[in-house]
Design an enzyme around this catalytic site. Structure first.
Site, PDB file in Angstrom:
ATOM      1  CE  LYS A 119      -2.579   3.075   2.735  1.00  0.00           C
ATOM      2  NZ  LYS A 119      -3.365   3.468   3.899  1.00  0.00           N
ATOM      3  N   GLY A 180      -7.741   9.367   9.354  1.00  0.00           N
ATOM      4  CA  GLY A 180      -8.041   9.470  10.777  1.00  0.00           C
ATOM      5  C   GLY A 180      -9.022  10.566  11.141  1.00  0.00           C
ATOM      6  CB  ALA A 206      -8.014   7.738   4.475  1.00  0.00           C
ATOM      7  N   GLY A 207     -10.865   8.047   5.975  1.00  0.00           N
ATOM      8  CA  GLY A 207     -11.882   9.060   6.200  1.00  0.00           C
ATOM      9  C   GLY A 207     -13.236   8.576   6.684  1.00  0.00           C
ATOM     10  CG  ASN A 228      -6.139   1.497  11.227  1.00  0.00           C
ATOM     11  OD1 ASN A 228      -4.974   1.230  11.012  1.00  0.00           O
ATOM     12  ND2 ASN A 228      -6.648   1.300  12.442  1.00  0.00           N
ATOM     13  CB  THR A 229      -9.018   5.961  12.620  1.00  0.00           C
ATOM     14  OG1 THR A 229      -7.686   6.079  12.101  1.00  0.00           O
ATOM     15  CG2 THR A 229      -9.082   6.706  13.936  1.00  0.00           C
TER      16      THR A 229
END
Lengths: 277, 75
Positions: A119, A180, A206-207, A228-229
């Protein structure tokens, strides 16, 4: 019209699975049943991480390359927990700000024995963690040359995405919003344009902050989401992972089902005929 | 510092920090000295990755820049 053109045609939609057994994510010669790719950072503890990853249904999970803490007695490596057959590990180049560094990290990741997938993430600004486009393009070119399957994190700019495709990346990964941030899908139009114009898979990276973000993102027709977050920082990561799994499936299913047109006027759901005088 | 000690130790840069290690170690020996599982880490010496088999034959020299990395959680 154009969204219809790019729509995946499947016959297997039965209301139970997103689109029967045929709707799979094909990426770099591999087949994934799950369209959710999960990060492994920031979980409160390794046990919660593993339980959340399992609940998410993710088959591919990202990992980062970092220095071993030579003074620590405990083993902080993630390979012990996730290195078996259960997950396909995708090393990232997070923390890199130049193409040079990203290539170095990618090689180190490959050397750890999980294959030549990476990635690619080259960040150009500390506060927003937005991608550095020119360094990303240069790194992508070198890594594709070296035989890597490159999943490239980028912004939602069509021209950059087209260049990445031209270079030969395995997937283009536009952000929904900054890493994040949990702000959700800020520009669905750009993401739809990317999906319509690209032949390589588009995975939003992301986001996303919560299940509705994931669902809305998948409804745009993209091939998958990397998160992830949203999982790791939820009060209950395992429950959120279950929600995200369902949201990704629901969004995919809704996209394949084809939504009704939106109108700025009402249309009654009950017949007008037969009402009492 | 006695001469014997000085000749027994060399200074290298290990994961970004100056560190004394016994002279004459191979990279495999260094990992052992540092209590690191050789299968769980990737080793770079002066920006070149040194693979498993070559670690036995690669001697650690004074001034080497050595990176020992592994996978951690990340997104």
């Amino acid at each position: 019209m154009s969204t219809q053109r790019t729509k995946t045609k499947t016959d297997g939609g039965d209301g139970e699975r997103p689109a029967g057994d045929e709707d799979v994510l094909e990426l770099g010669g591999r087949t994934f049943r799950s369209r959710l790719i999960a990060g492994t950072g920031k979980y409160p503890d390794p046990e919660t991480r593993l339980a959340a990853l399992r609940a998410s249904g993710a088959e591919m999970v990202t990992v980062a390359v970092r220095r071993v803490d030579l003074d620590a007695s405990d083993d902080a490596s993630i390979l012990g927990q996730l290195g078996g057959d259960e997950f396909f590990l995708l090393p990232n180049t997070a923390g890199c700000t130049t193409a040079e560094e990203a290539v170095r990290y990618a090689r180190l990741g490959r050397e750890a024995g999980v294959g030549d997938w990476v990635k690619l993430e080259v960040v150009g600004d500390d506060e927003t963690l937005l991608p550095d486009v020119s360094e990303t393009l240069e790194a992508a070119e070198r890594l594709v040359d070296e035989g890597f399957e490159v999943l490239a994190y980028t912004n939602d700019d069509l021209v950059t995405a087209l260049r990445l495709q031209e270079i030969g990346v395995t997937a283009v990964m536009p952000l929904a919003s900054p890493i994040g941030s949990g702000l959700g899908l800020l520009n669905p139009v750009n993401v739809r344009i990317l999906k319509r114009r690209l032949d390589v898979p588009v995975i939003v990276d992301a986001g996303v902050g919560t299940a509705s973000d994931a669902c809305e993102t998948m409804e745009q027709g993209v091939d998958g989401i990397l998160m992830n977050t949203a999982l790791a920082e939820a009060d209950d990561p395992v429950r959120m992972a279950g929600a995200m799994r369902r949201a990704v499936e629901a969004g995919r299913m809704a996209y394949l089902a084809g939504r009704m047109p939106s109108r700025e006027y009402a249309v009654p759901s009950s017949p007008r005929e037969g009402t009492l005088d | 510092m006695s001469e014997a000690t000085a000749s027994d130790e060399i200074e290298v840069t290990l994961n970004g920090e100056a560190r004394g290690v016994p002279a004459g170690l191979s990279l495999t020996g260094l990992l052992e000295h540092l209590d690191q599982d050789p299968a769980a880490v990737v080793v770079e010496r002066n920006r070149e990755i040194v693979r498993g088999d070559d670690r036995d034959e690669t001697e650690v020299r004074a001034g080497d820049e050595i990176e020992i990395v592994h996978f951690v959680g990340g997104g």
